[in-house]
Structure formats: C-alpha cells, structure tokens
Write a protein that holds these residues in place. Structure first.
Motif, PDB file in Angstrom:
ATOM      1  N   LEU A  35     -23.810  43.072  -2.926  1.00 57.20           N
ATOM      2  CA  LEU A  35     -25.202  43.320  -2.550  1.00 57.20           C
ATOM      3  C   LEU A  35     -25.283  44.007  -1.190  1.00 57.20           C
ATOM      4  N   ALA A  36     -24.570  43.486  -0.201  1.00 56.53           N
ATOM      5  CA  ALA A  36     -24.617  44.063   1.146  1.00 56.53           C
ATOM      6  C   ALA A  36     -24.098  45.500   1.161  1.00 56.53           C
ATOM      7  N   HIS A  37     -22.971  45.721   0.510  1.00 54.27           N
ATOM      8  CA  HIS A  37     -22.422  47.086   0.462  1.00 54.27           C
ATOM      9  C   HIS A  37     -23.352  48.029  -0.296  1.00 54.27           C
ATOM     10  N   ARG A  38     -23.972  47.539  -1.336  1.00 48.86           N
ATOM     11  CA  ARG A  38     -24.893  48.372  -2.117  1.00 48.86           C
ATOM     12  C   ARG A  38     -26.103  48.774  -1.277  1.00 48.86           C
ATOM     13  N   LEU A  39     -26.674  47.818  -0.532  1.00 42.91           N
ATOM     14  CA  LEU A  39     -27.808  48.144   0.333  1.00 42.91           C
ATOM     15  C   LEU A  39     -27.426  49.227   1.345  1.00 42.91           C
ATOM     16  N   ARG A  40     -26.227  49.131   1.919  1.00 43.87           N
ATOM     17  CA  ARG A  40     -25.766  50.147   2.878  1.00 43.87           C
ATOM     18  C   ARG A  40     -25.506  51.485   2.184  1.00 43.87           C
ATOM     19  N   ASP A  41     -24.866  51.434   1.012  1.00 45.18           N
ATOM     20  CA  ASP A  41     -24.581  52.671   0.264  1.00 45.18           C
ATOM     21  C   ASP A  41     -25.870  53.408  -0.096  1.00 45.18           C
ATOM     22  N   LEU A  42     -26.953  52.654  -0.295  1.00 42.77           N
ATOM     23  CA  LEU A  42     -28.243  53.256  -0.642  1.00 42.77           C
ATOM     24  C   LEU A  42     -29.030  53.697   0.588  1.00 42.77           C
ATOM     25  N   GLY A  43     -28.438  53.533   1.771  1.00 41.09           N
ATOM     26  CA  GLY A  43     -29.030  54.075   2.989  1.00 41.09           C
ATOM     27  C   GLY A  43     -29.865  53.136   3.827  1.00 41.09           C
ATOM     28  N   THR A  76     -24.034  29.335  -1.318  1.00 41.75           N
ATOM     29  CA  THR A  76     -23.822  27.886  -1.251  1.00 41.75           C
ATOM     30  C   THR A  76     -22.416  27.468  -1.672  1.00 41.75           C
ATOM     31  N   SER A  77     -21.610  28.421  -2.130  1.00 45.60           N
ATOM     32  CA  SER A  77     -20.212  28.139  -2.496  1.00 45.60           C
ATOM     33  C   SER A  77     -19.437  29.445  -2.468  1.00 45.60           C
ATOM     34  N   ASP A  78     -18.131  29.335  -2.436  1.00 51.13           N
ATOM     35  CA  ASP A  78     -17.294  30.536  -2.435  1.00 51.13           C
ATOM     36  C   ASP A  78     -17.464  31.361  -3.705  1.00 51.13           C
ATOM     37  N   ALA A  79     -17.901  30.733  -4.778  1.00 54.42           N
ATOM     38  CA  ALA A  79     -17.977  31.397  -6.084  1.00 54.42           C
ATOM     39  C   ALA A  79     -18.879  32.627  -6.090  1.00 54.42           C
ATOM     40  N   TYR A  80     -19.941  32.638  -5.277  1.00 56.32           N
ATOM     41  CA  TYR A  80     -20.853  33.777  -5.268  1.00 56.32           C
ATOM     42  C   TYR A  80     -20.601  34.745  -4.105  1.00 56.32           C
ATOM     43  N   ALA A  81     -19.516  34.558  -3.386  1.00 57.33           N
ATOM     44  CA  ALA A  81     -19.231  35.425  -2.231  1.00 57.33           C
ATOM     45  C   ALA A  81     -19.126  36.895  -2.638  1.00 57.33           C
ATOM     46  N   ALA A  92     -28.110  36.544  -4.559  1.00 57.96           N
ATOM     47  CA  ALA A  92     -26.783  37.161  -4.447  1.00 57.96           C
ATOM     48  C   ALA A  92     -26.360  37.891  -5.717  1.00 57.96           C
ATOM     49  N   ASP A  93     -27.056  37.646  -6.825  1.00 54.25           N
ATOM     50  CA  ASP A  93     -26.696  38.347  -8.062  1.00 54.25           C
ATOM     51  C   ASP A  93     -27.639  39.502  -8.377  1.00 54.25           C
ATOM     52  N   THR A  94     -28.387  39.974  -7.380  1.00 50.58           N
ATOM     53  CA  THR A  94     -29.217  41.163  -7.592  1.00 50.58           C
ATOM     54  C   THR A  94     -28.401  42.406  -7.259  1.00 50.58           C
ATOM     55  N   LEU A  95     -28.753  43.510  -7.903  1.00 46.17           N
ATOM     56  CA  LEU A  95     -28.071  44.772  -7.655  1.00 46.17           C
ATOM     57  C   LEU A  95     -29.116  45.884  -7.582  1.00 46.17           C
ATOM     58  N   PRO A  96     -29.490  46.280  -6.375  1.00 44.37           N
ATOM     59  CA  PRO A  96     -30.468  47.380  -6.250  1.00 44.37           C
ATOM     60  C   PRO A  96     -29.910  48.668  -6.839  1.00 44.37           C
ATOM     61  N   ILE A 140     -14.013  32.544   3.797  1.00 47.31           N
ATOM     62  CA  ILE A 140     -15.094  33.374   3.259  1.00 47.31           C
ATOM     63  C   ILE A 140     -16.108  33.684   4.351  1.00 47.31           C
ATOM     64  N   ARG A 141     -16.431  32.707   5.191  1.00 47.43           N
ATOM     65  CA  ARG A 141     -17.378  32.939   6.294  1.00 47.43           C
ATOM     66  C   ARG A 141     -16.897  34.074   7.205  1.00 47.43           C
ATOM     67  N   ARG A 142     -15.612  34.014   7.563  1.00 47.22           N
ATOM     68  CA  ARG A 142     -15.064  35.055   8.451  1.00 47.22           C
ATOM     69  C   ARG A 142     -15.151  36.429   7.792  1.00 47.22           C
ATOM     70  N   TYR A 143     -14.872  36.494   6.515  1.00 49.72           N
ATOM     71  CA  TYR A 143     -14.949  37.765   5.811  1.00 49.72           C
ATOM     72  C   TYR A 143     -16.392  38.269   5.748  1.00 49.72           C
ATOM     73  N   LEU A 144     -17.332  37.363   5.445  1.00 48.24           N
ATOM     74  CA  LEU A 144     -18.750  37.743   5.391  1.00 48.24           C
ATOM     75  C   LEU A 144     -19.227  38.301   6.725  1.00 48.24           C
TER      76      LEU A 144
END
Length: 192
Positions: A20-28, A9-14, A100-104, A45-49
């Motif tokens: 989170l996204a990279h972690r999910l991929r790193d975990l397979g 909802t804001s750039d602050a949590y990007a 967005a602040d979870t870390l599997p 930020i949208r373009r980067y996401l």
C-alpha cells in the motif's frame, strides 16, 4: 499536515502495508503515510516499516462480541476496533484511512478534499458505509465516544464497521460525505 493511515496488528499483514505504501508513492502522492502498529507486531517488522512509513505505536482495542463476529464468519475482525486510534492522531489535520489490504489503482489524494466523515457505501449493505476507506479528522470527543459505544453497546457486526456505522448513523449527511463506490470496491458476487 495530512496523512494516509493504515493499521497493522500482526506480522501477517505487513506485506499489505508495504505494498500500500509503495503504491501510494508510485502513484505520486507526497502525503505522509502512517501505520498504527500494535505490540503484537515484531520488532523486526517494525524496523522494516520505519523505512517506508511513519510508525505509530498503539494499544490493541478488541471487540469481544463473539456472537456478532460469528455472523460474518470473521472472528479475526475482533482487532479492528484498534482503528479508533485514528481520532487521536492530532499531528494530522486530515486523515484518509486505508485498510492494509486496499490497493489504489490511481492517485487518490483528492480524498483529502472530502469533508469529515466521508466513506463509500458497502456492497453487501448499501445503507451502510464500508470502513476500509474513509476520510476523517482527529477528535478527542469522537475517540472517547467510540470507546464508550464499543464498551456499552458493541457492534452489530462485531467489528469496526458496525461500530462506526452506528456512531456515524447520519452518514451520508450530504452527497459530499458519500464517496463514489469506486473508492472502495471489494471483491464480491454482487458485481457479477
């Protein structure tokens, strides 16, 4: 198709979304990873996401229950009603929502085997579930019901967790709907 979904909802949590996204991929995980993004997020930020997740533009849904938000001392949770949009994502058959602040710590694709609606208990309120991690499926009727509930009754904590616990008040309807606590462990003094 099944997807992990988060919210920005804001750039602050990007950075949280990206970790989170990279972690999910790193975990397979090979599941789709989508992010609900509100107009308050900058175009940069949208373009980067978009290079990492499927960006889904949504409108902000706010809680105006300032008194109950004050109880928790978390006025910034007023934007968390935006999470309700997950029930409109009909491009997916099953959704695992992750704040967005979870870390599997390991691959959690097994969550997709859980029934709709599944969640883990909250450390502070064990009769409630924590809405930072849950399993669900899209449903127009659930979406409309949640919007109506938010407007007519609000939330006992001012945020999405109170709203969702009120709506899904029969949770857990069976042990299959109750995720083990380890799927949503939060830092708190209850662990000491």
């Amino acid at each position: 198709m099944e997807a992990y979904v988060t919210l920005l909802t804001s750039d602050a949590y990007a950075s949280g979304v990206l970790v989170l996204a990279h972690r999910l991929r790193d975990l397979g995980s090979k599941k789709d990873i989508a992010c609900l993004v509100t107009p308050q997020v900058s175009e940069r930020i949208r373009r980067y996401l978009e290079t990492v997740v499927t960006v889904i533009a949504v409108d902000m849904i706010r809680s105006y229950d300032e008194a109950n938000l004050k109880i928790l001392g978390r006025p910034e949770l007023d934007v968390t009603f935006t999470k309700i949009h997950v029930w409109q994502l009909h491009q997916y058959t099953k959704i695992v929502f992750l704040d967005a602040d979870t870390l599997p710590m390991r691959n959690v694709d097994e969550l997709f085997e859980r029934p709709d609606f599944s969640a883990a208990p909250d450390a502070g309120w064990p009769d409630c579930f924590n809405s930072g991690v849950f399993v669900t499926a899209p449903s127009d009727s659930v979406y409309q019901d949640l919007l109506t509930l938010a407007k007519e009754k609000g939330s006992f904590d001012g945020g999405d967790q109170g709203l969702l616990n009120t709506y899904f008040s029969s949770w857990p309807s069976s042990s299959a709907h109750r995720l083990p606590f380890i799927f949503n462990t939060t830092p708190t003094t209850q662990y000491r």
